[in-house]
Write a protein that holds these residues in place. Structure first.
Motif, PDB file in Angstrom:
ATOM      1  N   LEU A 157      93.861 -25.428  26.760  1.00 37.87           N
ATOM      2  CA  LEU A 157      92.541 -25.631  26.358  1.00 37.87           C
ATOM      3  C   LEU A 157      91.629 -24.200  26.862  1.00 37.87           C
ATOM      4  N   THR A 212      94.685 -32.806  35.375  1.00 35.69           N
ATOM      5  CA  THR A 212      95.118 -34.039  34.926  1.00 35.69           C
ATOM      6  C   THR A 212      96.107 -34.036  34.025  1.00 35.69           C
ATOM      7  N   ILE A 213      96.279 -33.183  33.137  1.00 31.57           N
ATOM      8  CA  ILE A 213      97.465 -33.318  32.222  1.00 31.57           C
ATOM      9  C   ILE A 213      98.600 -32.973  33.124  1.00 31.57           C
ATOM     10  N   HIS A 216     102.245 -25.973  18.314  1.00 31.10           N
ATOM     11  CA  HIS A 216     102.381 -27.497  18.091  1.00 31.10           C
ATOM     12  C   HIS A 216     101.323 -28.340  18.681  1.00 31.10           C
ATOM     13  N   GLY A 217     100.517 -27.545  19.624  1.00 30.30           N
ATOM     14  CA  GLY A 217      99.284 -28.295  20.031  1.00 30.30           C
ATOM     15  C   GLY A 217      99.149 -29.566  20.971  1.00 30.30           C
ATOM     16  N   ALA A 218     100.516 -29.653  21.649  1.00 29.73           N
ATOM     17  CA  ALA A 218     100.660 -30.830  22.193  1.00 29.73           C
ATOM     18  C   ALA A 218     100.459 -30.978  23.749  1.00 29.73           C
ATOM     19  N   CYS A 219     100.705 -29.815  24.434  1.00 27.65           N
ATOM     20  CA  CYS A 219     100.663 -30.117  25.832  1.00 27.65           C
ATOM     21  C   CYS A 219      99.090 -29.955  26.256  1.00 27.65           C
ATOM     22  N   ARG A 220      98.210 -29.290  25.577  1.00 30.02           N
ATOM     23  CA  ARG A 220      96.762 -29.067  25.683  1.00 30.02           C
ATOM     24  C   ARG A 220      96.349 -28.296  26.977  1.00 30.02           C
ATOM     25  N   ARG A 241      85.806 -27.181  34.773  1.00 27.44           N
ATOM     26  CA  ARG A 241      86.055 -28.240  33.951  1.00 27.44           C
ATOM     27  C   ARG A 241      87.515 -27.862  33.519  1.00 27.44           C
ATOM     28  N   HIS A 286      96.422 -23.114  18.831  1.00 30.43           N
ATOM     29  CA  HIS A 286      96.691 -23.244  17.288  1.00 30.43           C
ATOM     30  C   HIS A 286      95.137 -23.101  16.757  1.00 30.43           C
ATOM     31  N   ARG A 300      83.023 -27.888  22.265  1.00 35.84           N
ATOM     32  CA  ARG A 300      83.936 -28.559  23.256  1.00 35.84           C
ATOM     33  C   ARG A 300      85.166 -27.610  23.316  1.00 35.84           C
ATOM     34  N   PRO A 301      85.854 -27.873  24.435  1.00 36.75           N
ATOM     35  CA  PRO A 301      87.147 -27.029  24.441  1.00 36.75           C
ATOM     36  C   PRO A 301      87.921 -27.242  23.387  1.00 36.75           C
ATOM     37  N   ARG A 319      89.880 -28.784  35.971  1.00 32.19           N
ATOM     38  CA  ARG A 319      90.094 -30.715  36.039  1.00 32.19           C
ATOM     39  C   ARG A 319      90.876 -31.192  35.069  1.00 32.19           C
ATOM     40  N   LEU A 320      90.697 -30.530  33.794  1.00 34.03           N
ATOM     41  CA  LEU A 320      91.403 -31.147  32.254  1.00 34.03           C
ATOM     42  C   LEU A 320      93.074 -30.573  32.745  1.00 34.03           C
TER      43      LEU A 320
END
Lengths: 560, 904
Positions: free
Chosen positions: B52, B87-88, B45-49, B80, B65, B59-60, B83-84
């Protein structure tokens, strides 16, 4: 989500129609009862009908942003800096909040501020607003002519590929079946599809929608991809949602046959049996002009491929190709995963070329004059010409065709004559509300994909909105992030929540200043949006903010 | 190898399958990535990320998926990425209540775990906009607390991609996206099937099973005791009680899915009115509580007396699909060895005995030729007289998914069931006209040359006789008999014949009719004639109704066969049994269940032992059944509750549920799976132990001393059952289920029988299927045809389900007779009005529900409700070959019962 609902719809609803189509045919606002009735009569899950309805502003049963108000004041950036917010406030005062809504954007940025009354567009200054008030209060019809964007012919000797027929026509509109017929299509059809693709590859044409993907390669990929049922599609993306852009609008309204001919050439090249033009709801004239033009083509037997118009229902995300496809499939238009790319598995799971309108309109010229001739125009890597639309902070706003490589300064200060009286140039945003905002120092860069990227900008779709020393760039930033939040499809977490938090934070900063703590959070949010988002909407949303942080440090210090 | 690619993950080189996602590759290497929206039962589904990963030179990308690229270098951690991810998480938590310690999901929350693993020093947003919808506890089984929803869509996707109910949706856009049911209704209003899969998928506390709190003290993996899909369930136990049930992620039959009954239908185990002590009938007819010794001694004494006085043939045993294979084996061994009778039967008599008979006669063994996975492999599915989305919901869901993925579907059913609505062709035939429809289809295949002559020549026999018997049975001939136009019948035959992998599945709509066996033969003929059998996706078989009805038959709880369907007069089988049992099995053929009733009424049958079956409610001709049971000198009923049948008994023995015993069940695709004890038997003894105790007290031996050791019984079963020779508890515990035939200890079991046209009986026999009218036809006095069946929320006569939380669902509360709107209008009947349904055999009162699931002139009722007792309406008609009762067609009329009840 959800191939099953597509299949279920196919089994339950006749004629290949979808919940999106059926809701679009409902006259008047979509009420709860409409949803229940549609679900009952079709057997479609009520949840599905409702989620489709709620996704689109125009179908939404409850949403207050754009639908249901007869008067809609454009809140694109061009209109906002030209007084759109004040216009909206005064209309609310005169007509009440119920009657007045906002819309982004009506595509008349050279005549800003503008507002819509039902399907009419009115220039908002002075008499226009009065007539709208009278129309609402007494039903008196508008007597003002519809405002139009100026279309400027290139100077003699400069390339004129896309505007050729419209500037040659006395009305500025090349409507009616072209005297030259579909000569380029005829040439294309005399060639094997691979040769047509080769011609396009030779031209170096890159997609004009923003991503800049080589058009020839995309068509070749569609032609080569296996199709589960043999079908292939060409989709013209006329969901020109970028505020400040009216390029595709003018192309479709003033020379619809160039677009149709382009679609038919692309369809021949990649083996598509159907061409679909997805027209945003805010462009009703383009829709009816194209409908008429398609009838003309069909009447002349030139089509050779089924042509269909689909009307958008008010969702910016539909400009994103996976969303646009899901919209046509009748689903809520959330962004999809890539890969697979639409060229491999697009509409109904079939190979699909989704192309920008300007891109398709370029194909007839390339077929007539050859790819090599096209490649000689512009710059290596950014061949040909580009249409740019300019707002009325400039003296001569409107639509221009400029050769790739032309310096921005020449476009803004040469062609468009510089800033209007009493205004000094402050910034230009290129490529829509998610594009970078560049200072005067960047204006010597030439128009092109790589050249703009080098200064942290994007060519985007080619819409340019110029801001002056009268314009509050920080407020502008707030509005842009609020727009991103409003238009986020809500699928991926960074964009769904991050755009809202960024918008809240920007409001706070505008109010209370940029502290180091707030800046750290803002930069984290921008990074997470840029790198974490599923599609370009969230991914690009921080671009204007980051460019303002880089190029305009003074605006952030103001109230700190 | 070309189907592998080489990648570097966190500095380590690895070869992974091409096309796998980065997440799969990372997991294959023993690592992991944080995820919230990902589920292995759902499409990426690639939603929550959160998943990564860093890609060298780019790029990440999201690991869930993004497919691996050859030569790529991935890193699953970096400054990084941390950190990402933080933040999520910070974004999620900014719109999520922080009441973790009192949250029902505490300790079972993926968000909590992710925050704990990744760390989240603070939430830095001042006065963020948040969502605070009120909790919705309106559903008795599922509680919604959407303030906790993180918008991952797993509930919505499982409702779509697995369950296929499409009840849940994600409405709105952007930040205000919210989960809705139906048209923004409650779950019940929206038609939720209650499978509870949304609660399984929910990574947080937004959707939970009602009432569940804290961890179970321990968990036991067992097999569901409702329908015959054989779902593997994990039963949670706390304080000696069953507190939760969830599907086993890797359950071979259910693959992590379950239905409302399997998941929520366990409350009956601890019901107040469970029988806890044996009961002995006093002379005045009342029951006295008794000790086990008193009761068992009495039973042993009376059985022995009656046997000794009247001979073995005076005894009859009705065994049960509710019991394990081991218990069924002991029941028939007890009957044959201790009582000297072959009169043992089981509830298959009233359901799929015609299927077993026809499959056995035509192909060589009385079971499904294929398996449930065939549903996914088939390109055309012919579904006849079955409503699996309600009766076998996990299979029904799988069929729905297959159809939405392109499998063509033909449904033959008088009712417009959910699958009928989805079907390419729905043959809404008049009840009782199956054979007319199927003969027309057979005729079309032959007349239009759509049969596989090469297959028939190589693998079948008797084609000439079949062809001759079908002459003239055209669709036009069938049209007036079945009420379906000839064109539709022809189209259905052609569509089925067009299949490369055609699958025929049928239910009780075929068998519970006076032509049940003939109809089953017709369906088998279709499969054999087209060569659509013995390959993946191509086969024919019944969808068995009850958890272990296959096993009860496999174990020889039948009057004419030993286990493995070996005939009583098969010398080898007799010799084998005599060798292992130590006594010669009786030779005189036994009674089938309806014959037992007849013999009882005639005075020939003196004693009966009925296991876990409420025949006085479930069997047709209820009056006749009650008379029969009342005629017995001695009746022993062993059940969980004081059933209608138990009321007639001389001794009532408290039975044990499947959650209280060890053993095995055999599901509808022949898979033998373990049943394990979650809680001890409430009354102290399991059903199997009781049988052993009775035998012991009769001075006989069944070869095992009580208490029952099911594993040892299985060893004996394996010795006497050639197709089960390789099955043992030890193997089942180690390997999971095994599908028979499984002839040796190293045999993997058989997914597809008759593979490649090599039929067990040699050649498949094509059997002529003469048509005759149903015994029950509509006339002026009885103008409607009533057909009966199950509904989603109940099971059989409702003994179990009515004592669970499921009963609290509005749609599960009472019986309703389904009437077509035109009939309702003609009779001036409104929704909810009470009517009498009157047949030539009985009458019942019931409220009306109006809908187009039945056609004009047709009525539908279930038989789940003892207060309605639908089976009072059913006549004595039965299948010629097997005596399976004709439940599915009864002529009735409707009469309004006074004025409608006030609503509310």
């Amino acid at each position: 989500m959800s191939r099953n609902l597509v299949a279920l719809t196919g089994r339950l609803v006749a004629g290949g129609r979808t919940a999106f189509d059926l809701l679009g045919e409902v006259s008047g606002p979509v009420e709860d009862g409409v949803i229940a009735d549609l679900a009952r009569s079709t057997g479609l899950p009520a949840q599905h009908v409702r989620t489709v309805a709620e996704f689109y502003d125009e179908l939404s049963p409850t949403d207050g942003h754009a639908s249901h108000a007869r008067v809609r004041v454009c809140d694109g950036e061009a209109c906002r800096v030209a007084g759109g917010d004040g216009l909206a406030d005064s209309l609310v005062e005169r007509l009440g909040g119920e009657a007045v809504g906002r819309v982004t954007c009506l595509g008349l940025c050279s005549r800003a501020p503008v507002l819509g009354l039902d399907t009419r567009v009115v220039a908002g200054e002075g008499e226009g607003a009065n007539q709208v008030v009278a129309a609402i209060r007494t039903g008196r019809p508008l007597s003002l002519p519809e405002p139009e964007n100026a279309v400027h012919a290139p100077a003699a000797g400069r390339p004129c590929l896309l505007l050729r027929r419209m500037v040659a026509a006395p009305s500025g509109r090349a409507t009616g079946f072209p005297a030259e017929g579909y000569a380029a299509l005829a040439r294309a059809r005399s060639m094997p599809p691979e040769a047509v693709i080769a011609e396009i590859v030779d031209s170096g044409l890159r997609g004009r929608g923003g991503a800049g993907f080589p058009t020839g390669a995309k068509l070749a990929a569609v032609a080569a991809a296996p199709s589960p049922d043999g079908r292939r599609f060409v989709i013209a993306n006329l969901d020109e949602g970028d505020a400040g852009a009216f390029i595709d609008k003018e192309l479709a309204e003033r020379d619809p046959h160039a677009l149709i001919e382009g679609i038919l050439i692309a369809a021949h090249a990649c083996g598509a049996g159907e061409g679909i033009i997805y027209v945003r709801h805010e462009y009703p004239h383009a829709f009816s002009i194209l409908r008429h033009a398609i009838e003309e083509v069909v009447a002349r037997g030139e089509d050779g491929c089924a042509l269909r118009l689909v009307r958008g229902q008010g969702a910016y995300i539909c400009g994103e190709e996976t969303s646009l496809i899901r919209s046509i499939e009748g689903l809520p238009a959330t962004a999809g995963l890539r890969p697979p790319y639409p060229a491999e598995a697009g509409l109904w799971g079939c190979p699909t070329a989704v192309n920008n309108v300007e891109t398709l309109c370029t194909l007839p010229w390339i077929l007539r004059h050859g790819g090599a001739a096209y490649a000689r125009i512009g710059r290596p890597g950014s061949t040909g010409t580009k249409l740019v639309s300019l707002n009325n902070r400039l003296r001569r706003p409107g639509l221009y065709e400029v050769e790739m490589g032309t310096p921005l300064r020449e476009v803004l200060f040469g062609l468009a004559g510089g800033m209007i009286e009493g205004h000094r140039f402050r910034a230009v945003q290129i490529g829509g509300p998610l594009g970078a905002i560049l200072p005067e120092a960047a204006l010597d860069v030439g128009l092109g994909f790589e050249s703009l990227a080098a200064v942290g900008g994007t060519l985007g779709h080619g819409g340019m909105v110029v801001f002056s020393d009268h314009d509050d760039l920080l407020r502008l930033a707030c509005g842009l992030m609020a727009f991103a939040a409003r238009e986020s499809c809500g699928r991926c977490f960074p964009c769904r929540i991050g755009t809202v938090r960024a918008s809240e934070l920007l409001e706070r900063i505008a109010e209370h200043g940029l502290t180091p703590g707030r800046e750290a959070v803002l930069r984290d949010l921008c990074e997470t949006l840029r790198l974490g988002s599923l599609c370009g909407l969230g991914g690009m949303a921080p671009t204007p903010i980051e460019s303002l942080l880089t190029h305009f440090p003074d605006i952030w210090r103001r109230t700190a | 190898m070309s189907d592998q690619v080489s990648v570097t993950i966190d500095g380590k080189q690895a070869r992974v399958a091409a096309g796998s996602t980065i997440l799969e590759a990372v997991r294959a290497q023993g690592g992991d990535l944080p995820t919230l929206c990902h589920s292995r039962h759902l499409a990426p589904h690639g939603a929550c990320r959160l998943c990564l990963v860093e890609v060298e030179g780019g790029r990440p990308v999201a690991g869930c998926h993004t497919t691996v690229r050859d030569g790529a270098i991935y890193r699953t951690t970096s400054e990084r990425l941390t950190r990402l991810r933080r933040t999520i998480l910070e974004l999620i938590v900014s719109d999520h209540p922080l009441d973790c310690l009192t949250c029902r999901a505490n300790g079972d929350c993926a968000l909590q775990s992710a925050v704990a693993a990744i760390g989240l020093p603070e939430v830095r947003f001042a006065a963020p906009r948040t969502h605070h919808p009120e909790p919705d506890h309106s559903h008795p089984l599922l509680h919604l607390d959407m303030a906790k929803c993180i918008g991952c869509g797993r509930c919505v996707r499982v409702c779509d991609e697995v369950q296929g109910s499409f009840v849940l949706g994600l409405a709105g856009r952007g930040f205000d996206v919210r989960v809705i049911a139906g048209n923004d209704q409650t779950l019940e209003e929206a038609g939720c099937s209650g499978c509870g899969q949304c609660a399984v998928e929910c990574p947080v506390g937004a959707i939970r099973e009602a009432g569940r709190i804290g961890y179970p003290q321990r968990e036991v993996v067992t097999t569901c005791a409702y329908c015959a899909i054989g779902c593997s369930l994990v039963v949670g136990v706390g304080d000696g009680r069953v507190v939760a049930v969830r599907p086993l992620e890797d359950g071979p039959a259910n693959r992590g899915h379950a239905c409302v009954k399997g998941r929520f239908g366990y409350g009956f185990v601890h019901a107040e009115d469970r029988l806890r002590t044996p009961l002995i009938r006093r002379p005045d007819g009342s029951f006295a509580e008794a000790s086990w010794d008193e009761a068992l001694d009495l039973v042993a004494r009376r059985f022995a007396e009656i046997r000794d006085a009247h001979g073995g043939s005076s005894f009859g045993m009705i065994s049960s699909s509710r019991c394990t294979n081991e218990e069924n084996y002991l029941a028939q061994k007890f009957t044959r060895v201790v009582m000297g009778s072959n009169s043992v039967d089981n509830c298959a008599r009233v359901c799929h005995s015609p299927s077993a008979f026809a499959l056995g006669a035509a192909l060589g063994t009385g079971a499904n030729t294929g398996n449930f996975e065939d549903v996914e492999a088939a390109d055309v599915l012919l579904l006849v007289g079955a409503n699996p989305t309600e009766s076998h919901p996990v299979l029904g869901a799988r069929i729905r998914q297959a159809v939405l993925k392109g499998c063509r579907l033909i449904v033959i059913d008088p009712r417009r069931t959910e699958l009928a609505r989805l079907a390419d062709i729905h043959i809404a035939l008049r009840p009782g006209s199956n054979v007319a429809v199927l003969n027309a289809m057979q005729q079309v295949l032959i007349a239009e040359g759509l049969v596989d002559r090469a297959f028939i020549a190589a693998h079948a026999e008797n084609m000439e006789a079949l062809e001759a018997s079908l002459v003239g049975m055209t669709p036009e001939w069938a049209e007036p008999l079945c009420g379906v136009d000839a064109g539709t019948l022809r189209a259905a035959a052609r569509l089925y014949a067009s299949a490369r992998r055609g699958l025929v599945l049928w239910g009780l709509g075929i068998t519970e009719s006076c032509q049940g066996t003939v109809a089953a033969f017709a369906l088998i003929n279709l499969a054999v004639m087209t060569g659509s059998v013995g390959r993946p996706g191509a086969g024919a078989g019944p969808i068995r109704g009850q958890n272990n009805v296959q096993g009860a038959c496999d174990m020889g709880a039948l009057p004419n066969v030993f286990s493995d369907y070996r005939r009583l007069d098969d010398p080898q089988a007799r010799a084998d049994h005599q060798r292992i049992w130590g006594v010669a099995p009786p030779t005189q053929a036994g009674f089938k269940t309806p014959e037992m009733y007849g013999a009882a009424r005639a005075g020939a049958l003196k004693a009966m032992y009925i296991l876990a079956q409420d025949v006085a409610q479930s069997d047709p001709d209820t009056t006749g059944v009650v008379t029969a049971l009342n005629s017995l000198e001695f009746l022993v009923v062993q059940d969980l509750f004081m059933s209608e049948t138990a009321r007639l008994a001389h001794v009532v023995l408290p039975g044990s549920s499947a959650l209280e015993k060890e053993g095995t069940f055999t599901n509808s695709d022949r898979r033998v799976q373990r049943v394990r004890q979650a809680v001890p038997p409430l009354a102290g003894l399991t059903d199997g132990t009781i049988i052993l105790e009775i035998a012991r007290r009769m001075g006989a031996s069944l070869g095992f001393e009580p208490p029952l050791d099911a594993a040892r019984v299985m060893e004996e079963i394996a010795r006497l059952t050639p197709n089960w020779r390789g099955i043992s508890h030890e193997r089942l515990d180690r390997e999971g289920g095994l599908r028979w035939p499984c002839p040796t200890a190293d045999h993997p079991g058989t997914a597809i029988v008759h593979e490649g046209g090599h039929f067990i009986r040699g050649r498949a026999r094509l059997t002529p299927t003469p048509w005759r009218s149903p015994l029950e036809t509509a006339d002026e006095d009885f103008p409607f045809l009533l057909t009966t069946g199950r509904m989603l929320f109940h099971y059989n006569v409702g003994t179990m389900t009515r004592r669970t939380a499921i009963q609290r669902l509005a749609r599960a509360r009472e019986e309703r007779v389904h009437v077509h709107p035109l009939d309702a209008a003609r009779l001036s009947i409104a929704e909810g009005d009470r009517v009498s349904v009157i047949s030539r055999h009985g009458r019942v009162g019931v409220p009306v529900t109006i809908g187009e699931d039945v056609g004009p002139g047709i009525l539908f009722m279930t038989f789940h409700f003892p207060q309605t007792r639908t089976n009072l309406l059913i006549g004595p008609g039965a299948d010629d070959h097997t005596l399976c009762p004709e439940y599915k067609v009864t002529a009735v009329r409707l009469e309004r019962e006074g004025i409608p009840e006030a609503h509310g």
